[in-house]
Design a protein around this motif. Structure first.
Motif, PDB file in Angstrom:
ATOM      1  N   TYR A  45      42.423  67.912  38.348  1.00 57.36           N
ATOM      2  CA  TYR A  45      41.752  66.612  38.265  1.00 57.36           C
ATOM      3  C   TYR A  45      42.688  65.481  37.879  1.00 57.36           C
ATOM      4  CZ  TYR A  45      37.290  68.808  39.037  1.00 57.36           C
ATOM      5  OH  TYR A  45      36.253  69.481  39.606  1.00 57.36           O
ATOM      6  N   LEU A  50      37.813  58.185  38.471  1.00 55.54           N
ATOM      7  CA  LEU A  50      37.310  57.050  39.236  1.00 55.54           C
ATOM      8  C   LEU A  50      37.521  55.732  38.493  1.00 55.54           C
ATOM      9  CD1 LEU A  50      34.003  58.614  40.606  1.00 55.54           C
ATOM     10  CD2 LEU A  50      36.253  58.523  41.676  1.00 55.54           C
ATOM     11  N   THR A 141      33.192  61.459  28.082  1.00 52.55           N
ATOM     12  CA  THR A 141      32.678  61.515  29.445  1.00 52.55           C
ATOM     13  C   THR A 141      33.072  60.285  30.261  1.00 52.55           C
ATOM     14  OG1 THR A 141      30.613  60.516  28.724  1.00 52.55           O
ATOM     15  CG2 THR A 141      30.710  62.899  28.739  1.00 52.55           C
ATOM     16  N   LEU A 144      37.260  61.828  34.441  1.00 49.23           N
ATOM     17  CA  LEU A 144      37.714  63.226  34.497  1.00 49.23           C
ATOM     18  C   LEU A 144      38.918  63.453  33.601  1.00 49.23           C
ATOM     19  CD1 LEU A 144      37.357  64.044  38.269  1.00 49.23           C
ATOM     20  CD2 LEU A 144      36.222  65.212  36.388  1.00 49.23           C
TER      21      LEU A 144
ATOM     22  N   GLY B 233      27.418  65.734  29.576  1.00 52.11           N
ATOM     23  CA  GLY B 233      27.672  64.556  30.398  1.00 52.11           C
ATOM     24  C   GLY B 233      29.009  64.501  31.103  1.00 52.11           C
ATOM     25  N   THR B 234      29.777  65.584  31.139  1.00 48.11           N
ATOM     26  CA  THR B 234      31.028  65.550  31.894  1.00 48.11           C
ATOM     27  C   THR B 234      30.732  65.711  33.394  1.00 48.11           C
ATOM     28  OG1 THR B 234      31.285  67.921  31.624  1.00 48.11           O
ATOM     29  CG2 THR B 234      32.348  66.520  29.990  1.00 48.11           C
ATOM     30  N   HIS B 235      31.760  65.554  34.227  1.00 52.15           N
ATOM     31  CA  HIS B 235      31.564  65.603  35.681  1.00 52.15           C
ATOM     32  C   HIS B 235      32.543  66.550  36.349  1.00 52.15           C
ATOM     33  CE1 HIS B 235      29.844  61.690  34.458  1.00 52.15           C
ATOM     34  NE2 HIS B 235      28.943  62.003  35.357  1.00 52.15           N
ATOM     35  N   PHE B 236      32.816  67.704  35.698  1.00 54.68           N
ATOM     36  CA  PHE B 236      33.804  68.610  36.288  1.00 54.68           C
ATOM     37  C   PHE B 236      33.388  69.072  37.685  1.00 54.68           C
ATOM     38  CE2 PHE B 236      34.578  69.366  31.675  1.00 54.68           C
ATOM     39  CZ  PHE B 236      35.866  68.863  31.647  1.00 54.68           C
ATOM     40  N   PHE B 237      32.105  69.326  37.853  1.00 51.88           N
ATOM     41  CA  PHE B 237      31.641  69.825  39.148  1.00 51.88           C
ATOM     42  C   PHE B 237      30.657  68.846  39.799  1.00 51.88           C
ATOM     43  CE2 PHE B 237      32.183  73.685  36.359  1.00 51.88           C
ATOM     44  CZ  PHE B 237      33.471  73.956  36.781  1.00 51.88           C
ATOM     45  N   GLY B 241      30.979  61.739  39.683  1.00 53.20           N
ATOM     46  CA  GLY B 241      31.958  61.348  38.672  1.00 53.20           C
ATOM     47  C   GLY B 241      33.372  61.729  39.080  1.00 53.20           C
ATOM     48  N   GLY B 242      33.567  62.095  40.353  1.00 55.07           N
ATOM     49  CA  GLY B 242      34.896  62.470  40.813  1.00 55.07           C
ATOM     50  C   GLY B 242      35.147  63.966  40.804  1.00 55.07           C
ATOM     51  N   GLY B 243      34.218  64.736  40.231  1.00 50.33           N
ATOM     52  CA  GLY B 243      34.399  66.184  40.147  1.00 50.33           C
ATOM     53  C   GLY B 243      34.236  66.860  41.503  1.00 50.33           C
TER      54      GLY B 243
END
Lengths: 212, 610, 115
Positions: A45, A50, A141, A144, B233-237, B241-243
């Motif tokens: 990542y 973004l 959060t 990434l 609230g993360t966006h790993f997948f 969010g870019g995941g």
């Protein structure tokens, strides 16, 4: 830790190796894959965020609810100092082990205390760093980069914390005089774990903080 | 002499027979823990089987409404998860526990209390996973939980969370056990038992532990990331969010493919024990068996993306992973060749374990061949997500693992209980299972190639799927019935089975040199080994027969003391993780951590120094 | 494997060696940071040389530090080869995993720009 075989009479194992030492090495081998996966996650990542903030570049980011220009996140001097402290703690713990094996209590207790203090300092450095980064706009959060950075270094920090608890426990034993030379293995095993936590940081520091 | 590496408080007097519930809760005896694993895993296996029967009943005819789509999703997810993590893996763990120490001539595993801890963590993990049914929130996204089916947006309920937490707990159990067995095998072998003299079951177990040690940390991290995505609230997948959802697939299969070998290698080991004994011939190509096992495990880490051809990885990646996958057919072929070579020209004893072992070889060949078919990306693109895949992995997991583990159960039951299982009921069990299995799964090849997708809860009449589905459902009933015969056989034997001698099959390995069931200390005198088939060599040296070993008093033998700290620590571990089920339940996490720390410290300082 | 004698009975190397290792580790860490700084400041000497090679320099230094700690502080140099194997084999798998994932994603992103 309780162990009834004296150093002089090793348990007759098939390899001649101590069973607990073999176990900690096995565990360390397994942990390699744990950190490899976290590092993979960080690297895959890298550059995919973004919005800012970003590690080394100024970027557009949300700050206090509006778009702003964020400074690069990393503060290399601070983390370099923490890295050096962790490296030296590895040096101190071998000196403590050396003292334990020779039955030199002063050397054992002195250097082991220094190790524990170094570990505490490193955890403190990390807490301060997280707090500082948060105020520069990098929440958990936010992007990434933030998520993968905090997850990777956070898990490493957790390992350091567990190592500090372990070494502190051995230190208490040493102070109470319950770590004679024939039980130096109790420290050796904790020290192996501690060195492992250190070498993981030896990888994380350049890969996360310095690489392009 | 002392073969217990972690010597704990021993008692000089003859140890009294231990009885009652408390003795099971505090036991650190590898044999009792093995039985606990076996009974628990078999119960979970029956639950998983029941889930399968419900699925089959729903699919028995077109347009059935026996199950709702939601219930169907939960059942196939839980069926897969249960069979893999609560069925086959812990059934293998039963044999690891019971027979690794016996086969290497040790008094116990390296860390008896850690062994108990592993079992209790496994039990709690299985209970947490199945507790989801009570909340009507059983996992419903398939056992490999592809992102973004698992994101909060598409799975708002607790279903995915139960799966994450359950698997995380089970992972801890597997890792703790893997460290233990690895060290046990390396360090506690009896004098003379060099690595290249170890029984093949021990070798395959050793390789399995290595796979566990290296693969489970990967799924641990993947599950953590998924949990963070869902609850923090993360966006790993999460693409918004870019995941990248494909990263989940990579991490999952990086674990998932070695996991396949974790499920099959112990089965290879069991069969490699049984075929020589009932052919009255040493295992053919011992060294080749060892090295092909190592090679399979090593390659197993380099082929995970063959589960992902349909994600469109590009021709280069497809080629590499396709070639790697086909390469695995070579060591696997070596093994099959050697099993056949073992039986070839042997004086074959047609006993029940041999039936199941031979059934394994035949069924596994079919599953292996269909596996080579979808190693080719163009073929895989046609077959993926169809019933052809379902047919393939049931031929390797049921036709492979379950047939071999059942063979092992018939083979070792006399040693574990002191009673023989009925041969005639055993053969009825085999033929019903063999028939039911093939009726259930062979037609899936045809249905899959005809286009029936997997994981759909029903199909319309007139698509040409009716006939074979009806046959499959009938077959699954036969298969289910065969296990009733098995249970009946076990219960009957426990009550009134023929008393088993120490060595009912004329075995070659050390576990047959001691009474059935073994006494708590396994070996009154530490055995010395100077060959691969120590009992056969001894029998040859002594002119054909060996005297029945006597039960001895065991006075003066040091044994680890029972302890309740493993179950306490296991409870704390499970509780800590359950605290993350609904975001953060702080008091549960803190209480869990406190119990875990209390457990670890009490355990470490338990008065074992006399 | 059985022929392995208990090798950890050997006297561990003394504090003098440990100190030497610590100094080398410290210097290498300083070199890492120096390389980083040089590559980020266009006016500094050797900038043109270091800048394109920064990642390679860092990987080599980091691997060397890793090896020093493992060999001397974790005693792998004089301890049983089994312990070395227990570290090196997982490290190989770990390196392969990281590299493979990076290659796969780089390849994927090159094929589908904008992903």
């Amino acid at each position: 830790m309780a162990h009834d075989t004296a150093h002089a009479m090793h348990p007759p194992t098939a390899t001649g190796l101590d069973t607990r030492k073999l176990a900690i090495w096995t565990f360390i081998g397994s942990e390699c894959l744990f950190f490899a996966t976290l590092i993979s996650n960080y690297l895959v990542y890298k550059g995919q965020s973004l919005v800012g903030p970003l590690p080394h570049e100024t970027s557009q980011c949300m700050l206090h609810g509006q778009m702003a220009t964020c400074e690069p996140i990393f503060e290399i001097p601070l983390v370099t100092f923490g890295t050096a402290v962790l490296l030296f703690s590895s040096f101190f713990v071998v000196l403590a082990l050396n003292g334990a094996q020779k039955g030199n209590r002063k050397q054992l207790i002195g250097w082991l205390s220094a190790t524990v203090l170094c570990g505490l300092f490193f955890v403190g450095m990390q807490v301060y760093e997280f707090y500082h980064f948060f105020h520069k706009g990098l929440g958990y959060t936010t992007n990434l980069f933030g998520s993968s950075f905090y997850t990777l270094t956070g898990f490493h920090g957790t390992h350091v914390t567990l190592g500090v608890i372990w070494l502190a426990t051995v230190l208490v034993l040493a102070i109470r005089g319950k770590l004679p030379p024939e039980k130096a293995l109790n420290l050796e095993i904790a020290a192996l774990y501690w060195h492992f936590v250190d070498v993981v940081w030896i990888v994380i520091f350049p890969v996360v903080y310095l690489m392009r | 002499m002392s073969t217990i590496a972690m010597g704990h408080a021993g008692t000089e007097a003859a140890p009294a027979e231990k009885k009652g519930l408390w003795s099971w809760i505090t036991t650190v005896d590898h044999k009792r823990i093995g039985i606990l694993y076996g009974v628990t895993a078999f119960l979970f296996f029956l639950i998983g089987g029941l889930e399968a029967l419900l699925i089959r009943w729903q699919l028995g005819a077109p347009d059935k409404t026996f199950l709702s789509p939601e219930a169907y999703n939960q059942l196939f997810t839980m069926h897969g998860t249960t069979m893999i993590f609560l069925g086959v893996m812990p059934l293998s763990a039963m044999f690891f526990n019971y027979f690794i120490p016996l086969q290497i001539g040790a008094r116990d595993v390296a860390f008896p209390r850690l062994n108990a801890y592993s079992y209790w963590v496994f039990l709690f993990g299985g209970l947490v996973l199945n507790a989801s049914f009570l909340f009507n929130a059983a996992p419903d996204m398939g056992w490999f939980a592809y992102a973004n089916l698992t994101s909060k947006q598409f799975s708002p309920g607790l279903n995915v969370d139960f799966w994450i937490i359950g698997l995380q707990i089970l992972g801890i159990a597997s890792l703790a056990a893997a460290v233990n067995f690895f060290v046990t095998i390396i360090n506690l072998r009896a004098p003379g038992m060099k690595m290249m003299r170890m029984p093949m079951f021990v070798w395959m177990s050793l390789i399995t532990q290595v796979l566990l040690l290296l693969a489970f940390p990967i799924i641990t991290v993947a599950l953590v990331l998924l949990m963070l995505d869902r609850n923090f609230g993360t966006h790993f997948f999460v693409p918004s969010g870019g995941g990248d959802p494909v990263l989940w697939q990579h991490l999952f299969w990086l674990f998932g493919h070695p996991e396949v070998y974790i499920l099959i290698l112990p089965a290879f080991g069991v069969v490699s024990e049984i075929l020589p004994v009932f052919s009255r011939k040493p295992l053919f190509g011992y060294a080749a068996m060892v090295f092909s096992g190592c090679f399979i495990a090593f390659l197993g880490f380099g082929v995970w993306s063959h589960h992902m051809f349909s994600t469109g990885m590009g021709p280069m990646a497809d080629t590499v992973f396709s070639l790697g996958t086909m390469l695995i057919a070579i060591p696997t072929g070596v093994k099959i060749f050697n099993w056949i070579g073992t039986v070839w020209g042997g004086s074959i004893q047609y006993k029940t374990p041999m039936y199941f072992a031979l059934g394994f070889v035949a069924m596994f060949i079919i599953g292996g061949l269909s596996g080579v078919m979808h190693a080719s990306p163009p073929a895989d693109l046609q077959q993926t997500d169809s019933y052809f895949i379902v047919a393939h992995f049931h031929y390797v997991l049921f036709g492979g693992s379950i047939f071999a583990l059942t063979a092992g159960a018939y083979y070792w039951f006399p040693k574990m209980t002191g009673r023989m299982l009925s041969e005639s009921l055993g053969k009825v069990h085999f033929w019903l299972m063999f028939l039911g299995f093939n009726l259930t799964f062979a037609p899936m090849h045809i249905l899959g190639l005809n286009g029936m997708p997997r994981r759909v809860y029903t199909y319309s009449a007139g698509m040409g799927f009716e006939f074979w589905n009806a046959i499959e459902t009938a077959g699954s009933l036969v298969l289910g019935f065969s296990f009733l015969v098995f249970i009946w056989n076990i219960l009957r034997s426990l009550k009134a089975g023929e008393v088993a001698p120490a060595d009912p099959w004329h075995g070659a390995t050390l576990e047959w040199s001691i009474p059935s069931p073994p006494q708590e200390w396994n070996f009154a005198v530490e055995p010395t080994v100077d060959g691969r088939d120590p009992l056969w060599e001894e029998r040859r040296a002594k002119g054909g027969t060996l005297p029945e070993p006597e039960r001895v008093s065991g006075a003066g033998i040091h044994l680890p003391s029972p302890s309740y700290w493993p179950i306490v620590t296991a409870f704390g571990t499970a509780m800590t993780l359950v605290g993350f089920l609904m975001h953060v339940t702080l008091w549960v996490i803190l209480a869990g951590l406190a119990i875990t720390m209390l457990g670890i410290f009490s355990w470490a300082f338990e008065p074992a120094d006399h | 494997m059985d022929a392995q004698v208990a090798t950890h009975e050997h006297a561990h190397p003394g504090p003098a060696l440990y100190l030497k290792v610590a100094v080398i580790l410290f210097v290498m860490t300083a070199l890492e940071v120096l390389a980083f700084e040089v590559s980020h400041r266009s006016g500094w000497p050797m900038h043109g040389l270091v800048q394109p090679l920064l990642n390679e320099i860092l990987i080599i230094l980091s691997a060397a530090k890793f090896a020093l700690v493992a060999m001397f502080y974790m005693h792998l140099k004089q301890d049983s080869k089994i312990f070395s194997g227990l570290l090196v084999f997982p490290l190989i798998i770990a390196a392969v995993v990281i590299l493979a994932l990076l290659l796969l994603f780089a390849y994927l992103r090159a094929q589908h720009p904008g992903m």
